[in-house]
Design a protein around this motif. Structure first.
Motif, short mmCIF file in Angstrom:
data_model
loop_
_atom_site.label_atom_id
_atom_site.label_comp_id
_atom_site.label_asym_id
_atom_site.label_seq_id
_atom_site.Cartn_x
_atom_site.Cartn_y
_atom_site.Cartn_z
N LEU A 103 0.82 -1.21 0.00
CA LEU A 103 0.00 0.00 0.00
C LEU A 103 0.85 1.26 0.00
N ASP A 104 2.18 1.06 -0.08
CA ASP A 104 3.10 2.19 0.01
C ASP A 104 2.83 2.98 1.31
N ALA A 105 2.68 2.24 2.41
CA ALA A 105 2.26 2.87 3.67
C ALA A 105 3.08 2.38 4.86
N ARG A 106 4.36 2.07 4.65
CA ARG A 106 5.18 1.57 5.77
C ARG A 106 5.28 2.59 6.90
N PRO A 107 5.57 3.88 6.63
CA PRO A 107 5.67 4.84 7.75
C PRO A 107 4.37 4.91 8.56
N LEU A 108 3.22 4.92 7.88
CA LEU A 108 1.94 4.95 8.59
C LEU A 108 1.76 3.67 9.40
N ALA A 109 2.15 2.53 8.86
CA ALA A 109 2.02 1.26 9.59
C ALA A 109 2.88 1.28 10.85
N CYS A 110 4.10 1.79 10.77
CA CYS A 110 4.97 1.87 11.96
C CYS A 110 4.34 2.77 13.02
N ALA A 111 3.80 3.91 12.58
CA ALA A 111 3.16 4.83 13.53
C ALA A 111 1.93 4.19 14.15
N ARG B 63 13.60 0.39 7.68
CA ARG B 63 14.50 1.27 6.91
C ARG B 63 13.72 2.34 6.16
N CYS B 64 12.84 2.99 6.92
CA CYS B 64 12.07 4.08 6.35
C CYS B 64 11.97 5.19 7.38
N GLY B 65 11.48 6.32 6.95
CA GLY B 65 11.26 7.42 7.88
C GLY B 65 9.86 7.35 8.47
N LEU B 66 9.48 8.43 9.16
CA LEU B 66 8.14 8.50 9.74
C LEU B 66 7.30 9.60 9.09
N GLU B 67 7.64 9.93 7.85
CA GLU B 67 6.88 10.96 7.14
C GLU B 67 5.61 10.33 6.57
N VAL B 68 4.47 10.70 7.15
CA VAL B 68 3.18 10.15 6.73
C VAL B 68 2.46 11.19 5.89
N ASN B 69 2.19 10.85 4.64
CA ASN B 69 1.56 11.81 3.73
C ASN B 69 0.04 11.78 3.81
#
Length: 823
Positions: free
Chosen positions: A438-446, A491-497
């Motif tokens: 879903l191209d949503a790794r940062p959102l998943a981590c949060a 290995r990603c940031g926490l920038e959630v768009n």
């Protein structure tokens, strides 16, 4: 080894046992230590083990059941040897690692051991593992011990295992660790504790009564007070009640949801010298000492999570505390001087001896995942103190297969292997791994950091709660630290768009909690994909949504309340789960229509996106639907005959082993297709299934050799001295109790001893009855009753039943079934 500081010069009871522990661990790789509270086992034993010659080549791991206990133990031992944590003594837990190249003792929380073993089954560089406070029987401790024993047996014969606690089930542990395992006992160091009881009036304000009990105890006794309550809600209610009534007191909370600094403050004397009242959960029951406490007030309740395999949900239950826990709580008052314990229940209140091991009542999805990772498809290959229940393990594996983590043989799939990198529940690990789709790794981590966090009391809207954290990370430091840790693994940031994929992410973790609005006329009522109904208030913004995903439910089997949810579009559900686009035959028992209803549907589980009529009901589908209906009932309609048969077989299985089948209700529900399925040919109605002679079907399923031995070993009736054939009651055997023979006292005159069955191995429990068939005595030792109990019974009964025989010597008297003497 650094020299100990003078602050640790005081002698503790465990010091006298240290030579025995070291000597036992030299030839033996396994030792049990039963050390009473106050003995000093947690901080003295690990440091002593570091001095052993056979320890110099490796480090020791000390497992603690709670994070606060781990931090305190590590800090105290480091201070004892004049160092800081991270040098000789290190600390390792989720989100916090303080170890160095010179670390020889790591204090870890229990889940860490499982990860260490999975990453390195050889445990290279580890001399031994200490399981502290094992009596708490957490799921992680049981699993850790099973894996450690397996690693020791197959890979590391030199790995030493020390299991220690104040109260251990020694027999059960010896059964898995070996009968030759040395057992070392050590007395504790405690002061006398005076115990009082004060039952609360449940018709009046309980919190107000609790507050009065606290204030009266402070007035009558010296020292600070520790009040043990079942949960955070109860703690805060009592704090609100106490605050205006005792403004000079220092009121402190102690529970696992507090930040570390607040936990430390609760454990230490007040800096302003005020008298303290520490309101705590069971976290204060063991492992930690609250300085200055001389008064314990025990509310007598505990809150435990209970997993329901049928619904796949965990429900918190508040129960009466067990006796072992109550004694542990009482002991907190005598750690530093004579103390007082006030128990807020009546002295006559019965308590069960011990609490249930967590493995019997927990969600076993993490355990099933770890077993697959270890390469175990049959849990019987490991040594368990308490084996995982079949029904719970089966439900866990079904979930892991639904998540795509296990294949049909219970081996890890490619997704399952990838998900092992995430230190979280398998549900959330599957979500984190698939979030890339879903191209949503940062959102998943949060999202995962928030779902596993402890600071969500006030917020009910999931999207709003997440937005608050993303906008102000400083205000949610604990969440931010955990989110960053997960992001580092990804290995990603926490920038959630965007928060748009929120519903899809939750659907990946909770597929059975995808819910469809029940009908147009019932806003807020939803049908869960896993079955059952769940509700939102009609005023909730999502009450009219077509599809939602429930992130949090209250765990009720039916009519569950939804606490947090997110909307989900149908198109996104179909994209996540392509099988929802496929047509399938669905049969279900309709209570409204009183019959099986069949149709072609497509959707996910009980969520139906489209349907069309089914012209004919396939035989095999009917059979499966009927069996599913029985499983959902949760209980089989056994009549008296069937219950007696099950009890007889349960007794024989206990005495003779697995040659006899497991006919427990739980196992029979799980194996319906095998023993009941073949008898459903032509049956289409559930009421017809309920009328089947289940006892005869079970009896006929026994192999002929077992059938022929059943009556000889566990007869339905026993001949008594009067000549009567009395029916035995075997239903108590279903609960591991002896069979019962209820018989009039006069009919057993001449019997010198209690009768026995199963080739003389099992004594029968006698319920001796009066002439009016009322109980006179329950005994498993008839000889003792004749000698000690009968004279008093005779004295009381002769006047009440003068026409019945009451001989002075019942051993030589003639047994009779008559109600009167012969004329």
């Amino acid at each position: 080894m650094p020299v100990m500081k003078s602050l640790d010069a005081a002698t503790l009871p465990i010091d006298a046992r240290l030579p025995d522990i070291l000597a036992s661990l030299e030839p033996s790789s396994r030792v049990l230590l039963v050390a009473e509270p106050g003995a000093g086992k947690t901080t003295r034993v690990p440091l002593a083990l570091l001095k052993a010659p056979w320890s110099r080549g490796g480090k020791w791991l000390l497992l603690e059941p709670r994070r606060v206990a781990a931090r305190l133990a590590a800090g105290f031992m480091a201070e004892t040897i004049g160092e800081s944590v991270g040098q000789t003594v290190g600390l390792r837990m989720r989100g916090e690692t303080r170890v160095g190249q010179d670390t020889r003792l790591e204090v870890i929380t229990q889940g860490v051991l499982t990860r260490l073993l999975q990453d390195d089954p050889m445990l290279e560089g580890v001399a031994g593992v200490i399981f502290d406070e094992f009596h708490e029987r957490s799921l992680e401790a049981d699993l850790g011990l099973a894996l450690a024993l397996d690693a020791q047996a197959g890979l590391r014969e030199d790995l030493r295992l020390l299991v220690m606690s104040a109260t251990l089930d020694v027999e059960s542990l010896l059964a898995v660790m070996g009968r030759q395992t040395p057992v070392i006992d050590c007395p504790g160091r405690s002061y006398p504790v005076t115990t009082h009881y004060r039952a609360l009036n449940q018709r009046e304000d309980v919190v107000r009564q609790q507050a009065s009990a606290v204030l009266e105890s402070l007035e009558n006794d010296v020292g600070d007070a520790l009040v043990i309550l079942p949960g955070v809600v109860e703690i805060r209610r009592l704090a609100r009640e106490l605050a205006p009534r005792a403004p000079g007191l220092a009121l402190l909370e102690l529970h696992g949801r507090l930040p570390l600094e607040a936990q430390r403050r609760a454990l230490c004397p007040d800096v302003e010298g005020r008298r303290r009242v520490v309101l705590a959960t069971a976290i204060a029951e063991s492992s930690v000492t609250v300085e200055g406490v001389r008064i314990v007030i025990d509310a007598g309740r505990e809150r435990v999570p209970v997993f329901q395999p049928r619904t796949g949900m965990t429900r918190l239950e508040t129960r009466q505390v067990n006796r072992a826990s109550a004694d542990q709580r009482r002991g907190r008052a005598g750690r530093q001087g004579p103390g007082t314990c006030l128990r807020l229940w009546s002295e006559e209140q019965p308590l069960i001896p011990h609490g249930e091991p967590e493995i019997r009542q927990a969600d076993l999805a993490p355990l099933a995942f770890e077993l697959a990772r270890w390469g175990i498809s049959d849990p019987a290959q490991l040594r368990w103190v308490t084996p995982p229940p079949e029904a719970s393990l089966s439900a866990a594996r079904d979930l892991l297969q639904r998540l795509g983590l296990l294949d049909a043989a219970f081996h890890l799939t490619a997704l399952g292997r990838a998900a092992t990198r995430w230190p979280t529940h398998p549900r959330l690990a599957a979500m984190l791994e698939r979030a890339a789709e879903l191209d949503a790794r940062p959102l998943a981590c949060a999202l995962v950091a928030m779902l596993e966090g402890r600071d969500m009391d006030a917020e009910r809207d999931l999207a709003q709660a997440l937005s608050l954290r993303l906008a102000d990370a400083r205000a949610y430091r604990q969440w931010h630290g955990e989110a960053r840790r997960l992001a580092a693994i990804a290995r990603c940031g926490l920038e959630v768009n965007s928060l748009d994929p929120l519903g899809e992410l939750l659907a990946l973790a909770y597929p059975e909690r995808i819910a469809q609005r029940h009908d147009e006329r019932s806003p807020g009522r939803f049908r869960l994909a896993g079955g059952g109904l769940a509700t939102l208030p009609e005023s909730h913004p999502l009450a009219h949504a077509e599809l939602i995903v429930a992130a949090e439910l209250d765990g009720q089997a039916s009519g569950a309340r939804i606490f947090r949810a997110v909307a989900l579009e149908v198109s996104r559900l179909e994209r996540l789960y392509p099988e929802s686009r496929e047509w399938r035959t669905q049969l279900a028992w309709s209570d409204e229509q009183g019959r099986l209803v069949g149709e072609q549907v497509r959707g996910l589980g009980a969520v139906v996106l489209a349907s069309k009529p089914l012209q004919a009901l396939p035989t095999e589908a009917v059979r499966r639907a009927l069996l599913d209906a029985l499983r959902r009932r949760g209980a089989l309609p056994f009549d008296h005959q069937a219950e007696q048969l099950r009890g007889r077989v349960a007794l024989l299985r206990r005495e003779e082993g697995e040659a006899w089948p497991d006919w427990s209700a739980q196992h029979l529900l799980g194996s319906l297709a095998t023993w009941l399925g073949p008898h459903l040919e032509g049956v289409t109605r559930l009421e017809d299934v309920l009328r089947l002679p289940l006892g005869r079907l079970l009896h006929d399923s026994l192999d002929w050799p077992l059938r022929s031995r059943l009556d000889a070993l566990a007869p339905e009736r026993l001949a008594v001295p009067s000549g009567s054939q009395i029916r035995l009651d075997y239903t108590p055997c279903l609960e591991d109790k002896p069979p019962v023979l209820a018989v009039k006292l006069q009919e057993v005159f001449g019997w010198h001893e209690s009768p026995r069955i199963v080739s003389g191995r099992v004594p029968v429990l006698l319920h001796l009855l009066s002439p009016a068939r009322r109980p006179l005595q329950v005994t498993g030792d008839l000889a003792s009753f004749w000698a000690n109990g009968y004279p008093q019974v005779r004295k009381e009964m002769r006047g009440r039943y003068p026409k019945h025989p009451w001989p002075e010597d019942p051993l030589v008297a003639e047994a009779t079934a008559r109600t009167k003497r012969r004329g």
